[in-house]
Write a protein that holds these residues in place. Structure first.
Motif, PDB file in Angstrom:
ATOM      1  N   ALA A  19       3.028   5.485 -13.167  1.00 25.05           N
ATOM      2  CA  ALA A  19       3.950   5.108 -12.088  1.00 25.05           C
ATOM      3  C   ALA A  19       3.564   3.783 -11.448  1.00 25.05           C
ATOM      4  CB  ALA A  19       4.000   6.209 -11.027  1.00 25.05           C
ATOM      5  N   ILE A  20       2.296   3.385 -11.620  1.00 26.30           N
ATOM      6  CA  ILE A  20       1.848   2.052 -11.195  1.00 26.30           C
ATOM      7  C   ILE A  20       1.117   1.411 -12.370  1.00 26.30           C
ATOM      8  CG2 ILE A  20       1.615   2.704  -8.761  1.00 26.30           C
ATOM      9  CD1 ILE A  20      -1.465   2.736  -9.242  1.00 26.30           C
ATOM     10  N   THR A  21       0.864   0.112 -12.240  1.00 25.69           N
ATOM     11  CA  THR A  21       0.112  -0.601 -13.272  1.00 25.69           C
ATOM     12  C   THR A  21      -1.154  -1.191 -12.666  1.00 25.69           C
ATOM     13  OG1 THR A  21       1.191  -2.730 -12.855  1.00 25.69           O
ATOM     14  CG2 THR A  21       2.290  -1.204 -14.393  1.00 25.69           C
ATOM     15  N   ALA A  68      -7.178   2.675  -2.767  1.00 25.82           N
ATOM     16  CA  ALA A  68      -7.581   1.964  -3.980  1.00 25.82           C
ATOM     17  C   ALA A  68      -8.334   2.892  -4.923  1.00 25.82           C
ATOM     18  CB  ALA A  68      -8.447   0.758  -3.614  1.00 25.82           C
ATOM     19  N   GLU A  69      -9.220   3.724  -4.380  1.00 25.83           N
ATOM     20  CA  GLU A  69      -9.964   4.666  -5.216  1.00 25.83           C
ATOM     21  C   GLU A  69      -9.029   5.679  -5.866  1.00 25.83           C
ATOM     22  OE1 GLU A  69     -12.791   6.231  -2.477  1.00 25.83           O
ATOM     23  OE2 GLU A  69     -14.236   4.590  -2.784  1.00 25.83           O
ATOM     24  N   ALA A  70      -8.043   6.148  -5.115  1.00 25.19           N
ATOM     25  CA  ALA A  70      -7.073   7.093  -5.671  1.00 25.19           C
ATOM     26  C   ALA A  70      -6.250   6.434  -6.770  1.00 25.19           C
ATOM     27  CB  ALA A  70      -6.158   7.618  -4.557  1.00 25.19           C
ATOM     28  N   ALA A  71      -5.909   5.158  -6.569  1.00 25.08           N
ATOM     29  CA  ALA A  71      -5.134   4.432  -7.583  1.00 25.08           C
ATOM     30  C   ALA A  71      -5.963   4.204  -8.840  1.00 25.08           C
ATOM     31  CB  ALA A  71      -4.652   3.104  -7.013  1.00 25.08           C
ATOM     32  N   GLU A  72      -7.245   3.877  -8.662  1.00 26.74           N
ATOM     33  CA  GLU A  72      -8.128   3.707  -9.819  1.00 26.74           C
ATOM     34  C   GLU A  72      -8.201   5.005 -10.628  1.00 26.74           C
ATOM     35  OE1 GLU A  72      -9.572   1.117 -10.989  1.00 26.74           O
ATOM     36  OE2 GLU A  72     -10.135  -0.298  -9.406  1.00 26.74           O
ATOM     37  N   ILE A 118       1.799   7.351  -6.486  1.00 24.73           N
ATOM     38  CA  ILE A 118       0.724   8.204  -7.017  1.00 24.73           C
ATOM     39  C   ILE A 118       0.553   9.494  -6.223  1.00 24.73           C
ATOM     40  CG2 ILE A 118      -0.472   6.160  -7.886  1.00 24.73           C
ATOM     41  CD1 ILE A 118      -2.522   6.506  -5.627  1.00 24.73           C
ATOM     42  N   GLY A 119       1.387   9.676  -5.194  1.00 26.75           N
ATOM     43  CA  GLY A 119       1.305  10.898  -4.408  1.00 26.75           C
ATOM     44  C   GLY A 119       0.119  10.944  -3.467  1.00 26.75           C
ATOM     45  N   HIS A 120      -0.264   9.781  -2.942  1.00 28.71           N
ATOM     46  CA  HIS A 120      -1.408   9.685  -2.019  1.00 28.71           C
ATOM     47  C   HIS A 120      -0.894   9.510  -0.589  1.00 28.71           C
ATOM     48  CE1 HIS A 120      -5.498   8.615  -0.731  1.00 28.71           C
ATOM     49  NE2 HIS A 120      -4.944   7.648  -0.024  1.00 28.71           N
ATOM     50  N   ASN A 121      -1.563  10.112   0.363  1.00 22.00           N
ATOM     51  CA  ASN A 121      -1.159  10.000   1.769  1.00 22.00           C
ATOM     52  C   ASN A 121      -1.809   8.774   2.396  1.00 22.00           C
ATOM     53  OD1 ASN A 121      -0.116  10.551   4.319  1.00 22.00           O
ATOM     54  ND2 ASN A 121      -1.801  11.912   4.857  1.00 22.00           N
ATOM     55  N   PHE A 122      -1.013   7.745   2.672  1.00 25.64           N
ATOM     56  CA  PHE A 122      -1.505   6.538   3.328  1.00 25.64           C
ATOM     57  C   PHE A 122      -0.846   6.418   4.691  1.00 25.64           C
ATOM     58  CE2 PHE A 122      -0.892   1.969   4.314  1.00 25.64           C
ATOM     59  CZ  PHE A 122      -2.224   1.606   4.446  1.00 25.64           C
ATOM     60  N   ALA A 162       0.828  -1.206   0.000  1.00 23.69           N
ATOM     61  CA  ALA A 162       0.000   0.000   0.000  1.00 23.69           C
ATOM     62  C   ALA A 162       0.860   1.253   0.000  1.00 23.69           C
ATOM     63  CB  ALA A 162      -0.935  -0.016   1.206  1.00 23.69           C
ATOM     64  N   SER A 163       1.922   1.239   0.784  1.00 20.06           N
ATOM     65  CA  SER A 163       2.799   2.410   0.866  1.00 20.06           C
ATOM     66  C   SER A 163       3.499   2.672  -0.456  1.00 20.06           C
ATOM     67  CB  SER A 163       3.823   2.222   1.982  1.00 20.06           C
ATOM     68  OG  SER A 163       3.188   2.133   3.250  1.00 20.06           O
ATOM     69  N   ALA A 164       3.896   1.611  -1.138  1.00 15.91           N
ATOM     70  CA  ALA A 164       4.569   1.764  -2.429  1.00 15.91           C
ATOM     71  C   ALA A 164       3.624   2.387  -3.453  1.00 15.91           C
ATOM     72  CB  ALA A 164       5.071   0.410  -2.925  1.00 15.91           C
TER      73      ALA A 164
END
Length: 232
Positions: free
Chosen positions: A189-191, A176-180, A129-133, A122-124
């Motif tokens: 930066a992610i797949t 997950a929503e931010a990644a979507e 994506i520049g999200h605060n987790f 999750a941290s990776a």
């Protein structure tokens, strides 16, 4: 207005005014005395140690003040009035010294190894994506155990107070929503495979009724079982 926790930097829970504290305290004390129980396991009490002015010490004082015949005490498994765990709340045990004698106490901090894998993934993703987790160091609160001898029967018994991680997502859904959204916007930066790995992680809700962080709770349950078996 005071903060709490081992580092004194966590927001306190529960009552936020003196009148609300009195209301809650009256209800708690009446409930505890009303059970007639001689040993009680507490799942949520402020984590501010067990020294002078501590929450658990205050609770015991209120119990004894309410009933002239009550002679309650609390378990300090640290032996020094120290903190148990890293959260704003912790577990604890209180007991009637007229009915039982405390022989031994201890506590266990869980390794919850599966959580480390989940948090790393999750941290990776969050970093990419520049999200605060907010990565938790301890999901399951440490369990407190105490062994007593019963004055009437002379038998010994052990009580363990545990508070495992809730089924809440603790930031995984927002991630997950931010990644979507990131992938939908063309981010590279992610797949999708990275996101699929998060969805497949055993600490993500798998739709089987166990909610989030089921693997971490299972880790703790297995650790607790082994600890009780070997130590008690």
């Amino acid at each position: 207005g005071a903060l709490t926790g081992p580092d004194g930097d966590l927001e306190p829970r529960g009552a936020d005014t003196a009148s609300e504290f009195d209301r809650q305290a009256d209800k708690l004390v009446a409930g505890i005395l009303g059970t007639g129980a001689e040993v009680l396991a507490l799942q949520e009490i402020e984590n501010n140690g067990s020294g002078a002015g501590s929450a658990i010490g205050t609770l015991v004082d209120l119990i004894n003040a309410e009933d002239a015949n009550a002679n309650f005490a609390f378990v300090d498994p640290t032996g020094s009035g120290g903190f148990i765990g890293e959260d704003a709340i912790t577990t604890g045990i209180v007991y009637d010294t007229d009915a039982v004698t405390l022989l031994y106490s201890d506590y266990i901090v869980f390794e919850e190894s599966s959580a480390a894998t989940t948090v790393a993934l999750a941290s990776a993703i969050a970093t990419a994506i520049g999200h605060n987790f907010n990565a938790y160091d301890q999901l399951n609160r440490p369990s407190v155990a105490a062994t007593f001898v019963d004055h009437l029967s002379g038998e010994t018994f052990t009580v363990v107070s545990s508070h495992f991680k809730s089924k809440g997502d603790s930031g995984l859904v927002a991630l997950a929503e931010a990644a979507e959204a990131y992938l939908a916007g063309g981010g590279t930066a992610i797949t999708q495979a990275d996101l699929d790995a998060l969805y497949a992680d055993p600490n993500f809700d798998q739709g089987n009724g166990q909610g989030f962080w089921n693997a971490a709770r299972t880790d703790a349950a297995m650790e607790l079982s082994e600890w009780i078996t070997t130590e008690y």
